[in-house]
Scaffold this active site. Structure first.
Site, PDB file in Angstrom:
ATOM      1  N   TYR A 172      12.684 -12.858 -24.617  1.00 15.57           N
ATOM      2  CA  TYR A 172      11.372 -12.239 -24.210  1.00 15.57           C
ATOM      3  C   TYR A 172      11.435 -11.684 -22.994  1.00 15.57           C
ATOM      4  O   TYR A 172      11.284 -10.561 -22.611  1.00 15.57           O
ATOM      5  CB  TYR A 172      10.200 -13.122 -24.712  1.00 15.57           C
ATOM      6  CG  TYR A 172       9.017 -12.338 -24.126  1.00 15.57           C
ATOM      7  CD1 TYR A 172       8.266 -11.573 -24.783  1.00 15.57           C
ATOM      8  CD2 TYR A 172       8.161 -13.272 -23.266  1.00 15.57           C
ATOM      9  CE1 TYR A 172       7.186 -10.780 -24.404  1.00 15.57           C
ATOM     10  CE2 TYR A 172       7.040 -12.729 -22.667  1.00 15.57           C
ATOM     11  CZ  TYR A 172       6.394 -11.381 -23.269  1.00 15.57           C
ATOM     12  OH  TYR A 172       5.231 -10.764 -22.539  1.00 15.57           O
TER      13      TYR A 172
HETATM   14  N1  LIG Z   1       0.505 -13.801 -24.861  1.00 17.27           N
HETATM   15  C1  LIG Z   1       0.685 -14.161 -23.562  1.00 17.27           C
HETATM   16  O1  LIG Z   1       0.487 -15.112 -23.112  1.00 17.27           O
HETATM   17  C2  LIG Z   1       1.370 -13.000 -22.760  1.00 17.27           C
HETATM   18  C3  LIG Z   1       1.559 -13.251 -21.312  1.00 17.27           C
HETATM   19  C4  LIG Z   1       1.961 -12.027 -20.515  1.00 17.27           C
HETATM   20  C5  LIG Z   1       2.090 -11.024 -20.958  1.00 17.27           C
HETATM   21  N2  LIG Z   1       2.097 -10.694 -22.393  1.00 17.27           N
HETATM   22  C6  LIG Z   1       2.090  -9.472 -22.845  1.00 17.27           C
HETATM   23  O2  LIG Z   1       1.043  -8.807 -23.031  1.00 17.27           O
HETATM   24  C7  LIG Z   1       1.049  -7.585 -24.033  1.00 17.27           C
HETATM   25  C8  LIG Z   1      -0.220  -7.736 -24.667  1.00 17.27           C
HETATM   26  O3  LIG Z   1      -0.431  -9.271 -25.197  1.00 17.27           O
HETATM   27  P1  LIG Z   1      -1.594  -9.652 -26.490  1.00 17.27           P
HETATM   28  O4  LIG Z   1      -1.270 -10.802 -26.644  1.00 17.27           O
HETATM   29  O5  LIG Z   1      -2.820  -9.021 -25.862  1.00 17.27           O
HETATM   30  O6  LIG Z   1      -1.095  -8.504 -27.570  1.00 17.27           O
HETATM   31  P2  LIG Z   1      -1.209  -8.500 -29.040  1.00 17.27           P
HETATM   32  O7  LIG Z   1      -2.716  -9.001 -29.484  1.00 17.27           O
HETATM   33  O8  LIG Z   1      -0.032  -9.401 -29.699  1.00 17.27           O
HETATM   34  O9  LIG Z   1      -0.858  -7.131 -29.497  1.00 17.27           O
HETATM   35  C9  LIG Z   1       0.160  -6.410 -29.501  1.00 17.27           C
HETATM   36  C10 LIG Z   1       0.030  -5.277 -30.284  1.00 17.27           C
HETATM   37  O10 LIG Z   1       1.134  -4.444 -30.385  1.00 17.27           O
HETATM   38  C11 LIG Z   1       1.462  -3.847 -31.634  1.00 17.27           C
HETATM   39  N3  LIG Z   1       2.679  -3.424 -31.990  1.00 17.27           N
HETATM   40  C12 LIG Z   1       3.707  -4.278 -32.450  1.00 17.27           C
HETATM   41  N4  LIG Z   1       4.869  -3.609 -32.742  1.00 17.27           N
HETATM   42  C13 LIG Z   1       4.499  -2.350 -32.795  1.00 17.27           C
HETATM   43  C14 LIG Z   1       5.058  -1.031 -32.965  1.00 17.27           C
HETATM   44  N5  LIG Z   1       6.270  -1.177 -33.515  1.00 17.27           N
HETATM   45  N6  LIG Z   1       4.437   0.077 -32.805  1.00 17.27           N
HETATM   46  C15 LIG Z   1       3.040   0.071 -32.422  1.00 17.27           C
HETATM   47  N7  LIG Z   1       2.607  -1.061 -31.997  1.00 17.27           N
HETATM   48  C16 LIG Z   1       3.173  -2.321 -32.258  1.00 17.27           C
HETATM   49  C17 LIG Z   1       0.650  -4.607 -32.548  1.00 17.27           C
HETATM   50  O11 LIG Z   1       0.375  -4.169 -33.620  1.00 17.27           O
HETATM   51  P3  LIG Z   1       0.550  -4.770 -35.255  1.00 17.27           P
HETATM   52  O12 LIG Z   1      -0.751  -5.383 -35.655  1.00 17.27           O
HETATM   53  O13 LIG Z   1       0.746  -3.558 -35.799  1.00 17.27           O
HETATM   54  O14 LIG Z   1       1.598  -5.867 -35.107  1.00 17.27           O
HETATM   55  C18 LIG Z   1      -0.502  -5.195 -31.751  1.00 17.27           C
HETATM   56  O15 LIG Z   1      -1.734  -4.603 -32.054  1.00 17.27           O
HETATM   57  C19 LIG Z   1       2.191  -7.819 -24.675  1.00 17.27           C
HETATM   58  O16 LIG Z   1       3.099  -6.798 -24.115  1.00 17.27           O
HETATM   59  C20 LIG Z   1       2.973  -9.291 -24.357  1.00 17.27           C
HETATM   60  O17 LIG Z   1       4.187  -9.427 -24.396  1.00 17.27           O
HETATM   61  C21 LIG Z   1       1.521 -11.739 -23.088  1.00 17.27           C
END
Ligand SMILES: NC(=O)c1ccc[n+]([C@@H]2O[C@H](COP(=O)([O-])OP(=O)(O)OC[C@H]3O[C@@H](n4cnc5c(N)ncnc54)[C@H](OP(=O)(O)O)[C@@H]3O)[C@@H](O)[C@H]2O)c1
Length: 216
Positions: free
Chosen positions: A130
């Site tokens: 990742y």
């Molecule tokens: N979780 C953590 O602790 C953490 C920490 C640091 C950074 N991040 C980063 O922060 C960002 C947001 O995290 P989050 O937890 O708020 O995100 P999330 O709720 O998992 O949302 C990600 C979104 O991306 C969409 N997506 C996935 N594949 C796609 C595609 N092919 N085309 C268009 N949309 C697509 C998903 O839609 P679907 O419903 O269609 O799947 C979902 O709505 C991510 O980039 C993550 O890597 C996360």
């Protein structure tokens, strides 16, 4: 400003869409699932349907970006995904959005990266694919001619935002931050020219978000 938010139905992105719309920006919300269109619209965005991983509809990503001043990559494959989707989504999706912004005149790009992406090999083994994908995406953006900002938050939580953060290129620690505070930081960064060309980590802290970003 007219802003495209990629991954608009995501947990951070939905908060960002509402904040940007509330601040008076014109927001386009990109999702890949038809059943999410109505909620994205209710959040205040013009919804557009594009799958960032499907090359057949890649052409439409350009159409979605056309007319926008800025784009935000807030999508992600998610914690349940395997290594292949880290490549196609966390790297590939972000890179396609860079290309679409370059080709369609959206000059500003805000990247939702992650703490640890600065040194993937130092991260926990399970996180490395990742973190490598995030690092590659950040690198692709830095090589672009866009006005970019790369924000690397710590572990995202569903807690209420406090409005207080710590931001620096290398904070030298790990920690958490509510998604609500990350969303506000993106909205502030969008309007802060001093964040252009900067990469910074973001954790909960003691400084008001705007002040923390002004100090970068
Ligand atoms: N979780 C953590 O602790 C953490 C920490 C640091 C950074 N991040 C980063 O922060 C960002 C947001 O995290 P989050 O937890 O708020 O995100 P999330 O709720 O998992 O949302 C990600 C979104 O991306 C969409 N997506 C996935 N594949 C796609 C595609 N092919 N085309 C268009 N949309 C697509 C998903 O839609 P679907 O419903 O269609 O799947 C979902 O709505 C991510 O980039 C993550 O890597 C996360």
């Amino acid at each position: 400003m007219k802003v495209l938010v990629a991954g608009a139905h995501g947990k951070t992105a939905r908060r960002l869409v509402r904040k940007l719309a509330g601040d008076g920006h014109e927001v386009r919300g990109l999702v890949r699932k038809e059943d999410q269109l109505a909620e994205v619209q209710a959040d205040g965005a013009e919804p557009v349907l594009v799958d960032l991983e499907n090359d057949e509809v890649h052409g439409r990503l350009g159409e979605a970006v056309a007319g926008c001043d800025a784009v935000v990559f807030a999508a992600g494959a998610g914690p349940g995904s395997g290594e292949a989707r880290k490549e196609t989504m966390d790297y590939g999706g972000a890179a396609k959005l860079v290309e679409a912004a370059e080709k369609n005149g959206a000059g500003r790009y805000l990247m939702l990266s992650s703490v640890g992406a600065g040194d993937p090999e130092a991260g926990p083994e399970a996180m490395r694919p990742y973190l490598r994908a995030k690092a590659k995406a950040d690198e692709r953006l830095r090589e672009s001619g866009l006005e970019w900002t790369i924000i690397r938050p710590g572990s995202l939580t569903e807690e209420e935002g406090t409005g207080l953060v710590e931001a620096a290129e290398d904070l030298g620690r790990r920690g958490e931050i509510p998604r609500e505070d990350v969303a506000v930081a993106f909205a502030v960064a969008l309007e802060s020219p001093n964040t252009v060309g900067k990469t910074f980590e973001l954790l909960s802290g003691e400084t008001p978000i705007r002040e923390a970003l002004e100090g970068l």
